[in-house]
Design a protein around this motif. Structure first.
Motif, PDB file in Angstrom:
ATOM      1  N   SER A 138      17.003   0.093  -8.025  1.00  0.00           N
ATOM      2  CA  SER A 138      17.968  -0.995  -7.904  1.00  0.00           C
ATOM      3  C   SER A 138      17.240  -2.337  -7.794  1.00  0.00           C
ATOM      4  O   SER A 138      16.240  -2.451  -7.073  1.00  0.00           O
ATOM      5  CB  SER A 138      18.851  -0.783  -6.673  1.00  0.00           C
ATOM      6  N   ALA A 139      17.739  -3.337  -8.494  1.00  0.00           N
ATOM      7  CA  ALA A 139      17.131  -4.667  -8.423  1.00  0.00           C
ATOM      8  C   ALA A 139      17.245  -5.261  -7.026  1.00  0.00           C
ATOM      9  O   ALA A 139      16.453  -6.136  -6.649  1.00  0.00           O
ATOM     10  CB  ALA A 139      17.789  -5.593  -9.451  1.00  0.00           C
ATOM     11  N   LYS A 140      18.233  -4.790  -6.249  1.00  0.00           N
ATOM     12  CA  LYS A 140      18.440  -5.307  -4.888  1.00  0.00           C
ATOM     13  C   LYS A 140      17.826  -4.403  -3.825  1.00  0.00           C
ATOM     14  O   LYS A 140      17.980  -4.667  -2.629  1.00  0.00           O
ATOM     15  CB  LYS A 140      19.937  -5.470  -4.638  1.00  0.00           C
ATOM     16  N   GLY A 141      17.152  -3.352  -4.262  1.00  0.00           N
ATOM     17  CA  GLY A 141      16.581  -2.403  -3.314  1.00  0.00           C
ATOM     18  C   GLY A 141      15.257  -2.859  -2.729  1.00  0.00           C
ATOM     19  O   GLY A 141      14.725  -3.920  -3.085  1.00  0.00           O
ATOM     20  N   PRO A 142      14.688  -2.041  -1.841  1.00  0.00           N
ATOM     21  CA  PRO A 142      13.465  -2.433  -1.132  1.00  0.00           C
ATOM     22  C   PRO A 142      12.177  -2.310  -1.946  1.00  0.00           C
ATOM     23  O   PRO A 142      11.151  -2.878  -1.561  1.00  0.00           O
ATOM     24  CB  PRO A 142      13.439  -1.473   0.059  1.00  0.00           C
ATOM     25  N   HIS A 143      12.208  -1.571  -3.048  1.00  0.00           N
ATOM     26  CA  HIS A 143      10.976  -1.278  -3.788  1.00  0.00           C
ATOM     27  C   HIS A 143      10.828  -2.247  -4.971  1.00  0.00           C
ATOM     28  O   HIS A 143      11.570  -2.180  -5.945  1.00  0.00           O
ATOM     29  CB  HIS A 143      10.986   0.164  -4.274  1.00  0.00           C
ATOM     30  N   LYS A 144       9.838  -3.121  -4.864  1.00  0.00           N
ATOM     31  CA  LYS A 144       9.645  -4.154  -5.871  1.00  0.00           C
ATOM     32  C   LYS A 144       8.598  -3.781  -6.919  1.00  0.00           C
ATOM     33  O   LYS A 144       8.577  -4.351  -8.002  1.00  0.00           O
ATOM     34  CB  LYS A 144       9.222  -5.469  -5.208  1.00  0.00           C
ATOM     35  N   ALA A 145       7.705  -2.865  -6.577  1.00  0.00           N
ATOM     36  CA  ALA A 145       6.629  -2.485  -7.486  1.00  0.00           C
ATOM     37  C   ALA A 145       6.334  -1.000  -7.339  1.00  0.00           C
ATOM     38  O   ALA A 145       6.656  -0.369  -6.320  1.00  0.00           O
ATOM     39  CB  ALA A 145       5.379  -3.315  -7.201  1.00  0.00           C
ATOM     40  N   LEU A 146       5.700  -0.434  -8.358  1.00  0.00           N
ATOM     41  CA  LEU A 146       5.445   1.007  -8.394  1.00  0.00           C
ATOM     42  C   LEU A 146       4.586   1.497  -7.223  1.00  0.00           C
ATOM     43  O   LEU A 146       4.920   2.532  -6.617  1.00  0.00           O
ATOM     44  CB  LEU A 146       4.800   1.384  -9.732  1.00  0.00           C
ATOM     45  N   PRO A 147       3.492   0.815  -6.839  1.00  0.00           N
ATOM     46  CA  PRO A 147       2.703   1.326  -5.702  1.00  0.00           C
ATOM     47  C   PRO A 147       3.518   1.440  -4.418  1.00  0.00           C
ATOM     48  O   PRO A 147       3.335   2.399  -3.652  1.00  0.00           O
ATOM     49  CB  PRO A 147       1.586   0.280  -5.560  1.00  0.00           C
ATOM     50  N   ASP A 148       4.420   0.487  -4.178  1.00  0.00           N
ATOM     51  CA  ASP A 148       5.257   0.542  -2.972  1.00  0.00           C
ATOM     52  C   ASP A 148       6.179   1.756  -3.003  1.00  0.00           C
ATOM     53  O   ASP A 148       6.361   2.438  -1.992  1.00  0.00           O
ATOM     54  CB  ASP A 148       6.104  -0.736  -2.854  1.00  0.00           C
ATOM     55  N   LEU A 150       5.762   4.606  -4.709  1.00  0.00           N
ATOM     56  CA  LEU A 150       4.987   5.840  -4.576  1.00  0.00           C
ATOM     57  C   LEU A 150       4.561   6.055  -3.124  1.00  0.00           C
ATOM     58  O   LEU A 150       4.591   7.193  -2.623  1.00  0.00           O
ATOM     59  CB  LEU A 150       3.759   5.791  -5.491  1.00  0.00           C
ATOM     60  N   LYS A 151       4.174   4.988  -2.449  1.00  0.00           N
ATOM     61  CA  LYS A 151       3.791   5.093  -1.036  1.00  0.00           C
ATOM     62  C   LYS A 151       4.964   5.595  -0.196  1.00  0.00           C
ATOM     63  O   LYS A 151       4.809   6.474   0.660  1.00  0.00           O
ATOM     64  CB  LYS A 151       3.311   3.739  -0.530  1.00  0.00           C
ATOM     65  N   ALA A 152       6.140   5.050  -0.455  1.00  0.00           N
ATOM     66  CA  ALA A 152       7.325   5.468   0.290  1.00  0.00           C
ATOM     67  C   ALA A 152       7.668   6.923   0.012  1.00  0.00           C
ATOM     68  O   ALA A 152       8.070   7.672   0.918  1.00  0.00           O
ATOM     69  CB  ALA A 152       8.506   4.571  -0.074  1.00  0.00           C
ATOM     70  N   ALA A 153       7.506   7.365  -1.248  1.00  0.00           N
ATOM     71  CA  ALA A 153       7.857   8.739  -1.620  1.00  0.00           C
ATOM     72  C   ALA A 153       6.832   9.747  -1.130  1.00  0.00           C
ATOM     73  O   ALA A 153       7.112  10.953  -1.113  1.00  0.00           O
ATOM     74  CB  ALA A 153       8.003   8.833  -3.143  1.00  0.00           C
ATOM     75  N   ARG A 154       5.650   9.291  -0.750  1.00  0.00           N
ATOM     76  CA  ARG A 154       4.674  10.183  -0.119  1.00  0.00           C
ATOM     77  C   ARG A 154       4.963  10.344   1.376  1.00  0.00           C
ATOM     78  O   ARG A 154       4.628  11.369   1.968  1.00  0.00           O
ATOM     79  CB  ARG A 154       3.256   9.643  -0.310  1.00  0.00           C
ATOM     80  N   ALA A 155       5.579   9.330   1.949  1.00  0.00           N
ATOM     81  CA  ALA A 155       5.833   9.329   3.390  1.00  0.00           C
ATOM     82  C   ALA A 155       7.137   9.998   3.771  1.00  0.00           C
ATOM     83  O   ALA A 155       7.265  10.553   4.870  1.00  0.00           O
ATOM     84  CB  ALA A 155       5.824   7.894   3.913  1.00  0.00           C
TER      85      ALA A 155
END
Length: 326
Positions: A138-148, A150-155
């Motif tokens: 989502s353009a309004k969501g918390p994830h602005k870039a791919l590394p962010d 991926l980090k969230a999906a690992r946690a």
């Protein structure tokens, strides 16, 4: 013993025949009399979709070039298998052709009882174009870039949506390669999945450039990753997975043209040559570029190798992920 003498005329005729034979190998091979009637191009997906749009433009351009009608026949169902099965049973005379996308190579990994053998039931003609799968949020969501992301999906456990076989296995490939805690979320089509991502009900999902594009242009979606070796012009800000530290995540949506098994090589060569000619026209090239696709138009041997490589890759991804054919 005296060597028999040949008349000068005989020598000249031999030389002429030899020259004609040599010339035959340098000229394009033409399938005699093709096409002498209308040709059917089976598009085994719904009217109005990306494959249908490309198929209809190719059909119109080939009709103009051949002087015979090329009719698009939308035989939908079973993720492309119904229309593909129809072509697999047709005579190998070039009058029934098939335009498919990447799911053609994915289906054997997900379907237990195929109505045909994907690798032997067709004659490979050419890969028309390729376009990478893209990961959207989502353009309004918390994830602005791919590394962010991926980090969230690992946690933590995050849902990743899919709407068909290739998007499903692309998500699984990402999970395996990046060590994520993602969970599959199935949708019946790309449109409802986009609605849930835009609304914040689903964190992310893989889709085609064509599906994502209008939502990105409207400011509702953001493309954070492209499943290719290089970035693409239509979404220049979106990183490749290799740039985010996860190499090997490649998933191409591709348009491939096939015919029934056993088509004569001369006929295949003519169709490839004519497709290259019509795709050189700006209208066709521009439309594909607007969809984020890159023209390929490789020969039949290249398509056959690519198909086999893709089928093997996705079968391995499914096996490693414990995804069994239904």
């Amino acid at each position: 013993m005296q060597t028999p003498r040949r008349a000068p005329g005989a020598l000249n005729r031999r030389a002429a025949l030899g020259g004609m034979a040599a010339l035959a190998f340098t000229r394009p091979v033409q399938a005699a009399g093709f096409p002498a009637k209308s040709v059917t191009l089976v598009v085994p997906y719904s009217p109005g979709g990306g494959t249908d749009i490309v198929g209809r433009q190719l059909a119109q351009k080939l009709s103009d070039r051949w002087g015979q009608s090329v009719l698009v026949d939308n035989r939908t169902g079973a993720n492309g298998m119904i229309g593909s099965a129809l072509v697999s049973k047709a005579p190998p005379d070039g009058y029934n052709l098939l335009l498919v996308v990447g799911s053609h190579a994915v289906n054997p990994a997900l379907v237990k009882k195929m109505p045909y053998d994907t690798l032997t039931a067709f004659t490979s003609i050419t890969t028309v174009a390729t376009s990478p799968m893209v990961l959207v949020v989502s353009a309004k969501g918390p994830h602005k870039a791919l590394p962010d992301l991926l980090k969230a999906a690992r946690a933590q456990e995050l849902g990743v949506g899919y709407s068909e076989g290739q998007t499903r296995l692309t998500g699984e490939l990402m999970r395996q390669s990046a060590g994520l805690k993602t969970v599959e979320v199935a949708y019946k089509g790309g449109a409802p999945m986009m609605v849930d991502i835009i609304g914040g009900h689903l964190p992310m999902g893989f889709t085609s450039v064509l599906t994502a594009l209008p939502h990105v242009q409207a400011g509702n979606l953001r493309v954070v990753g492209v499943a290719s070796r290089e970035r693409i012009a239509v979404f220049p800000e979106a990183m490749t997975f290799a740039e985010a530290g996860v190499p090997g995540i490649e998933s191409l949506s591709w348009y491939g043209m096939f015919g029934p098994a056993g088509m004569p090589p001369a006929l295949v060569e003519q169709i490839v040559r004519d497709l290259r000619a019509v795709c050189a026209e700006p209208a066709v090239a521009n439309q594909l570029r607007d969809q984020g696709a890159q023209l390929v138009l490789a020969g039949p041997a290249d398509l056959d190798r690519f198909l086999r490589s893709e089928a093997a890759k996705w079968a391995t991804v499914a096996q490693r992920g414990g995804i069994k054919p239904d």
